[in-house]
Write a protein that holds these residues in place. Structure first.
Motif, short mmCIF file in Angstrom:
data_model
loop_
_atom_site.label_atom_id
_atom_site.label_comp_id
_atom_site.label_asym_id
_atom_site.label_seq_id
_atom_site.Cartn_x
_atom_site.Cartn_y
_atom_site.Cartn_z
N GLU A 41 0.66 35.68 -19.58
CA GLU A 41 0.69 34.36 -20.21
C GLU A 41 -0.70 33.73 -20.30
OE1 GLU A 41 2.81 29.99 -19.83
OE2 GLU A 41 3.45 31.61 -18.51
N ARG A 42 -1.48 33.87 -19.26
CA ARG A 42 -2.83 33.30 -19.26
C ARG A 42 -3.66 33.86 -20.41
NH1 ARG A 42 -7.87 34.54 -17.43
NH2 ARG A 42 -9.13 32.85 -16.61
N ASP A 43 -3.59 35.17 -20.63
CA ASP A 43 -4.33 35.81 -21.73
C ASP A 43 -3.80 35.35 -23.09
OD1 ASP A 43 -5.81 37.10 -19.82
OD2 ASP A 43 -4.80 39.04 -20.06
#
Length: 172
Positions: A41-43
């Motif tokens: 999700e961060r990416d």
């Protein structure tokens, strides 16, 4: 990172439009959110932010007036958010006169011809003012360039109003 650096350009007004478009396509391919569907999700969020920045940068750099405004903002002149107004009384009077002229054009018997002549006159004013602004930006005369950009914004709005009148006259 500023928009010029993002696209690999020096922070100057002159930008090669075709190279800008090519680099935009490259950056879009590299950071398009679809490429990160299976990523953490961060990416995915970082890719989305980067894609948004790339789009904003491209829209800014491809439009000459927005590019000038952005370049000035890098040098401390935030034209979009400033409270300063033009102090050039002669220019402001000229703008009022031009707007009045545009208003009466619609009701003239020769409105089409008059509008074409008016549009040409405004286009020449934009051309002269743009050349002046480019020279000022190239010479890093930031306060003078900021003043020219403010004036070009008036002329840009006048061109838009002229185009709107043309559309009304043509029944579009």
């Amino acid at each position: 990172m500023d928009y010029f650096t993002l696209f690999g350009f020096p922070a100057r007004y002159d930008v090669d439009g075709s190279l800008l478009a090519a680099r935009f396509q490259d950056l879009q391919r590299q950071f398009h959110p679809d490429r990160f569907v299976t990523a953490p999700e961060r990416d995915r969020l970082l890719a989305m932010q980067q894609a948004t920045t790339i789009n904003d940068a491209y829209q800014t750099l491809k439009h000459p007036l927005k590019r000038a405004e952005y370049l000035l903002s890098l040098h401390g002149f935030d034209i979009n958010n400033e409270q300063q107004t033009l102090r050039d009384t002669a220019f402001l009077i000229e703008q009022m006169t031009l707007r009045e002229e545009l208003e009466v054009l619609e009701h003239r018997a020769d409105a089409d011809e008059a509008l074409m002549s008016f549009s040409d006159k405004v286009a020449k004013m934009v051309q002269v003012r743009s050349a002046q602004m480019i020279n000022e930006l190239d010479c890093q005369a930031w306060p003078q360039a900021a003043d020219s950009v403010r004036k070009l914004r008036f002329l840009d709005r006048l061109q838009q109003q002229t185009e709107q009148l043309e559309e009304r006259l043509l029944g579009m």
